[in-house]
Design a protein around this motif. Sequence first.
Motif, PDB file in Angstrom:
ATOM      1  N   TYR A  72       0.813  -1.086   0.166  1.00 27.64           N
ATOM      2  CA  TYR A  72       0.324   0.142   0.006  1.00 27.64           C
ATOM      3  C   TYR A  72       1.463   0.955   0.248  1.00 27.64           C
ATOM      4  CZ  TYR A  72      -4.359  -2.879   0.058  1.00 27.64           C
ATOM      5  OH  TYR A  72      -5.464  -3.781   0.341  1.00 27.64           O
ATOM      6  N   PHE A  73       1.961   0.971   0.141  1.00 26.82           N
ATOM      7  CA  PHE A  73       3.480   2.266   0.480  1.00 26.82           C
ATOM      8  C   PHE A  73       3.658   2.800  -0.504  1.00 26.82           C
ATOM      9  CE2 PHE A  73       7.049   4.651   0.617  1.00 26.82           C
ATOM     10  CZ  PHE A  73       6.604   5.514   1.426  1.00 26.82           C
ATOM     11  N   ARG A  74       3.596   1.504  -1.775  1.00 27.06           N
ATOM     12  CA  ARG A  74       3.887   1.267  -2.446  1.00 27.06           C
ATOM     13  C   ARG A  74       2.940   2.107  -4.059  1.00 27.06           C
ATOM     14  NH1 ARG A  74       8.214  -3.117  -4.021  1.00 27.06           N
ATOM     15  NH2 ARG A  74      10.352  -2.453  -2.806  1.00 27.06           N
ATOM     16  N   TYR A  75       1.977   1.950  -3.200  1.00 28.36           N
ATOM     17  CA  TYR A  75       0.726   2.451  -3.718  1.00 28.36           C
ATOM     18  C   TYR A  75       0.290   3.855  -3.903  1.00 28.36           C
ATOM     19  CZ  TYR A  75      -1.672  -2.758  -4.890  1.00 28.36           C
ATOM     20  OH  TYR A  75      -1.676  -3.861  -5.581  1.00 28.36           O
ATOM     21  N   GLU A  76       0.690   4.097  -3.139  1.00 28.03           N
ATOM     22  CA  GLU A  76       0.765   5.904  -2.718  1.00 28.03           C
ATOM     23  C   GLU A  76       1.778   6.330  -3.291  1.00 28.03           C
ATOM     24  OE1 GLU A  76      -1.502   6.946   1.348  1.00 28.03           O
ATOM     25  OE2 GLU A  76       1.092   7.267   1.445  1.00 28.03           O
ATOM     26  N   THR A  77       2.871   5.830  -3.192  1.00 23.79           N
ATOM     27  CA  THR A  77       3.852   6.502  -3.807  1.00 23.79           C
ATOM     28  C   THR A  77       3.982   6.918  -5.116  1.00 23.79           C
ATOM     29  OG1 THR A  77       5.737   5.630  -2.061  1.00 23.79           O
ATOM     30  CG2 THR A  77       6.669   6.569  -3.786  1.00 23.79           C
ATOM     31  N   THR A  78       3.424   5.583  -6.104  1.00 24.09           N
ATOM     32  CA  THR A  78       2.791   5.638  -7.927  1.00 24.09           C
ATOM     33  C   THR A  78       1.738   7.077  -7.379  1.00 24.09           C
ATOM     34  OG1 THR A  78       3.783   3.225  -7.957  1.00 24.09           O
ATOM     35  CG2 THR A  78       2.408   4.215  -9.182  1.00 24.09           C
ATOM     36  N   PHE A  79       1.016   6.694  -6.668  1.00 19.67           N
ATOM     37  CA  PHE A  79      -0.106   8.222  -6.957  1.00 19.67           C
ATOM     38  C   PHE A  79       0.538   9.466  -7.423  1.00 19.67           C
ATOM     39  CE2 PHE A  79      -3.165   9.944  -5.094  1.00 19.67           C
ATOM     40  CZ  PHE A  79      -4.188  10.149  -6.437  1.00 19.67           C
ATOM     41  N   LEU A  80       1.519   9.205  -5.663  1.00 17.57           N
ATOM     42  CA  LEU A  80       1.709  10.926  -6.029  1.00 17.57           C
ATOM     43  C   LEU A  80       3.418  10.457  -7.143  1.00 17.57           C
ATOM     44  CD1 LEU A  80       2.107  10.431  -2.231  1.00 17.57           C
ATOM     45  CD2 LEU A  80       0.966  11.921  -3.473  1.00 17.57           C
ATOM     46  N   GLN A  81       3.643   9.970  -7.235  1.00 16.49           N
ATOM     47  CA  GLN A  81       4.850  10.848  -8.701  1.00 16.49           C
ATOM     48  C   GLN A  81       3.985  10.726  -9.198  1.00 16.49           C
ATOM     49  OE1 GLN A  81       7.739   6.612  -7.833  1.00 16.49           O
ATOM     50  NE2 GLN A  81       8.564   7.641  -6.431  1.00 16.49           N
ATOM     51  N   ARG A  82       3.129  10.152  -9.842  1.00 11.33           N
ATOM     52  CA  ARG A  82       1.752  10.209 -11.641  1.00 11.33           C
ATOM     53  C   ARG A  82       1.825  11.560 -11.990  1.00 11.33           C
ATOM     54  NH1 ARG A  82       2.946   9.895 -15.130  1.00 11.33           N
ATOM     55  NH2 ARG A  82       1.416   9.218 -16.502  1.00 11.33           N
ATOM     56  N   THR A 139      -6.328  18.518   0.124  1.00 13.03           N
ATOM     57  CA  THR A 139      -4.790  18.677   0.198  1.00 13.03           C
ATOM     58  C   THR A 139      -5.128  20.156   0.430  1.00 13.03           C
ATOM     59  OG1 THR A 139      -4.952  18.199  -1.587  1.00 13.03           O
ATOM     60  CG2 THR A 139      -4.503  16.977  -0.856  1.00 13.03           C
ATOM     61  N   GLN A 140      -5.629  20.391   0.122  1.00 10.55           N
ATOM     62  CA  GLN A 140      -6.279  22.468   0.035  1.00 10.55           C
ATOM     63  C   GLN A 140      -7.116  22.890   0.774  1.00 10.55           C
ATOM     64  OE1 GLN A 140      -5.137  24.036  -3.959  1.00 10.55           O
ATOM     65  NE2 GLN A 140      -5.740  22.340  -4.933  1.00 10.55           N
ATOM     66  N   ALA A 141      -6.190  23.923   1.713  1.00 10.73           N
ATOM     67  CA  ALA A 141      -7.236  24.688   2.350  1.00 10.73           C
ATOM     68  C   ALA A 141      -8.835  25.235   1.988  1.00 10.73           C
ATOM     69  CB  ALA A 141      -6.535  25.516   3.294  1.00 10.73           C
ATOM     70  N   ALA A 142      -8.023  25.341   1.180  1.00  5.69           N
ATOM     71  CA  ALA A 142      -9.147  26.401  -0.006  1.00  5.69           C
ATOM     72  C   ALA A 142      -9.374  26.132  -1.467  1.00  5.69           C
ATOM     73  CB  ALA A 142      -9.403  27.957  -0.034  1.00  5.69           C
ATOM     74  N   LEU A 143     -10.280  25.843  -2.688  1.00  7.82           N
ATOM     75  CA  LEU A 143     -10.305  25.462  -3.598  1.00  7.82           C
ATOM     76  C   LEU A 143     -10.737  26.642  -4.574  1.00  7.82           C
ATOM     77  CD1 LEU A 143     -12.523  21.918  -2.679  1.00  7.82           C
ATOM     78  CD2 LEU A 143     -10.333  22.264  -2.902  1.00  7.82           C
ATOM     79  N   ASN A 144     -10.755  26.319  -5.642  1.00  8.23           N
ATOM     80  CA  ASN A 144     -11.060  27.218  -7.146  1.00  8.23           C
ATOM     81  C   ASN A 144      -9.687  28.720  -6.276  1.00  8.23           C
ATOM     82  OD1 ASN A 144     -12.973  25.299  -7.264  1.00  8.23           O
ATOM     83  ND2 ASN A 144     -14.786  26.636  -7.238  1.00  8.23           N
ATOM     84  N   ARG A 199     -10.617   8.262   6.292  1.00  8.29           N
ATOM     85  CA  ARG A 199      -9.720   7.116   5.944  1.00  8.29           C
ATOM     86  C   ARG A 199      -7.967   7.722   6.554  1.00  8.29           C
ATOM     87  NH1 ARG A 199     -12.475   3.545   1.161  1.00  8.29           N
ATOM     88  NH2 ARG A 199     -14.677   2.246   2.736  1.00  8.29           N
ATOM     89  N   ALA A 200      -7.393   6.782   6.966  1.00 15.91           N
ATOM     90  CA  ALA A 200      -5.335   7.549   6.945  1.00 15.91           C
ATOM     91  C   ALA A 200      -5.285   6.858   5.948  1.00 15.91           C
ATOM     92  CB  ALA A 200      -5.568   6.503   8.253  1.00 15.91           C
ATOM     93  N   SER A 201      -4.707   7.883   5.279  1.00 19.73           N
ATOM     94  CA  SER A 201      -3.688   8.058   4.828  1.00 19.73           C
ATOM     95  C   SER A 201      -2.455   9.162   4.748  1.00 19.73           C
ATOM     96  CB  SER A 201      -4.273   8.143   2.257  1.00 19.73           C
ATOM     97  OG  SER A 201      -4.674   9.570   2.565  1.00 19.73           O
ATOM     98  N   GLY A 202      -1.198   8.839   3.808  1.00 17.19           N
ATOM     99  CA  GLY A 202      -0.508  10.042   3.962  1.00 17.19           C
ATOM    100  C   GLY A 202      -0.419  11.018   2.390  1.00 17.19           C
ATOM    101  N   ILE A 203      -1.995  10.678   1.991  1.00 16.40           N
ATOM    102  CA  ILE A 203      -1.498  11.845   0.583  1.00 16.40           C
ATOM    103  C   ILE A 203      -1.445  13.247   0.837  1.00 16.40           C
ATOM    104  CG2 ILE A 203      -3.458  12.973  -1.330  1.00 16.40           C
ATOM    105  CD1 ILE A 203      -1.857   9.806  -2.032  1.00 16.40           C
ATOM    106  N   ALA A 204      -2.309  13.836   1.800  1.00 16.51           N
ATOM    107  CA  ALA A 204      -1.654  15.084   2.374  1.00 16.51           C
ATOM    108  C   ALA A 204      -0.873  15.939   2.917  1.00 16.51           C
ATOM    109  CB  ALA A 204      -2.964  15.888   3.435  1.00 16.51           C
ATOM    110  N   GLN A 205      -0.082  14.892   4.204  1.00 17.48           N
ATOM    111  CA  GLN A 205       1.098  15.427   4.386  1.00 17.48           C
ATOM    112  C   GLN A 205       2.144  15.436   3.125  1.00 17.48           C
ATOM    113  OE1 GLN A 205       1.707  14.123   8.071  1.00 17.48           O
ATOM    114  NE2 GLN A 205       3.775  14.441   8.282  1.00 17.48           N
TER     115      GLN A 205
END
Length: 601
Positions: A92-102, A308-313, A588-594
């Motif tokens: 799952y770490f590799r999935y998340e890493t691949t997602f971010l790198q792409r 991930t962002q404090a404000a959209l648009n 759901r816990a993930s590391g995306i934002a950080q």
Amino acid sequence: MHTINDVHHQFAEYFQIPALKPYAYLLSRKLSEGHICLHLDQPVESASDLPAFCEGLPVGSKPLRNIPLVGKDGNTSQPFVLYQERLYLQRYFRYETTFLQRIYQFLSTENEVMAERLRQLEANRGFISYLFEGGPAFVADGGDPVDWQLSAAVTGVLNNFTIITGGPGTGKTTTVAKILAILYYLDPSLKVALAAPTGKAAARMAESLRNTQLPVDASITAQFQSLSPSTIHRLLRTKKDSPYFVYNADNPLNYDVVIVDECSMIDVALFAKLLDAIGKGTRLILLGDKDQLASVEAGSLFGDLCQTQAALNMFTADRRELINSFIPDERRKLPVTQVKEQYGHPLFQHLVELRRSHRFSGDKGIGKFSKAIIANDQVAIATFLEPGADEQVIIDQTYSKELFARFVDGYSAFIVEKDIRRALQLLNELRVLVAIREREEGLYAINRNIEKILHDKRLIRVNAEFYENRPIILTRNYYEHGLFNGDTGIIRADEQGVLMAWFEDSNGELKAILPGYLTEAETVFAMTIHKSQGSEFKEVLVMLPKAKDVPILTRELLYTGVTRAKQKVYVQSSADVLMQTAARFVERASGIAQRFADDRP
């Protein structure tokens, strides 16, 4: 009491390291609940069913730092990865890493072509302005007046990576249609892929795009008509008996634009593999409602991206000026409050939320109720509890059998209709939606109750598995028949008296299949809210369980169910259950934002 039947206990015991055991147990449990990782900087939540060895764990990662089976960067072969005070399984770490790198690769490649795309926008200003002339007029109703559809279209043309989110009726499909019209105008040979997690969702997106009325010439219209939808799995081409796909980083998809709908339903593994298979220079446009239910499997990446962002648009002053130059009506231009220079987030100017619903009013009815649910506005929700409080939203706290029977009587319209195509349309005008499958208010019991009501009225005769006028929903894809998971049909006799399963394809043509070929199908007088994602009905009856503290009951679930209705929704629920459901949310816990904040290349 924990026995051999506790799969998380078995998983933890496998590693035979006392210090690792509680963390392995908790991580396995979190994955089963849809989380990607275990947050170690938060106290372990107390629960009566936790084993004793999970009690009293310290906050933080210190106990794991010197365990050989725990890697630190994910580049080694250990089964666990410790990263930024989060514990992952290696996969799952590799999935998340691949997602971010792409995503970072998308952002990098678009920088190389941004100047040329800006030039193209300016050179074709006349066509773009003409394309948006027929858009919704300004309405002084207190809602958000900004032309977010045009803002999203400009964003989608300029970027290689674009997220467009919005609730029902906000115009996501219309916006994408206009993006494609611009791109087809710039390049008639454009190769486009449409995909979604389910075949039904993909077909519905293609149908909506084909039916969108735009002021374009015949050649662009022909391009829209040739669009071919696909599930993500079919787009990537599955390998038999393998978790891998034919298309991947080494063999990327050959498309100029990939558009993916219902992205909230995509889990982390499939999302990572999808992004990994999209070639350099391809535009990727992700569509979805960030407030809807997340995927059944681990991960809620679409929602994570949107948060991930404090404000959209928000845009730079130059981008705001560019967008506003295409908007003639001063009242619909982006205000200066949407400008933020020095905005360092990688997804800045890549995510647009469509904020005006053209289906619901924000100050009454389903629009107001759904907003109150997703915001957990208990005061606003309470205003709907009084009888007669609203014409569009009826809350039945008594679980009235009479109200239920009256709603079910609406199914008689499709049953007595002789024309099969029209009967299918009438079937899909209303639906009972449930949260659970078992118990009194679950899917199986409610479908049996509905069958009994209609049987007693002599409208149906439940005398076999596939009886006349049984409505069914497919629970797997049947590619050989052009049918998909989520498609609904009716059992009817053909001219020879043979019972057939009748469906309507995306072109409105009838399709008849012998029911015996459709081995995985369920009765669909009632369906789960999860299965209803992406569907629309004139009227909906949402039934919540009477029991309190059912974990599946969340504001996202209720919001999804309520917003399937276009005209009227009935909710059978006690006030307590309704309020508790709105108060509980999916986190759901993930590391995306950080990791977006800390891992920038």
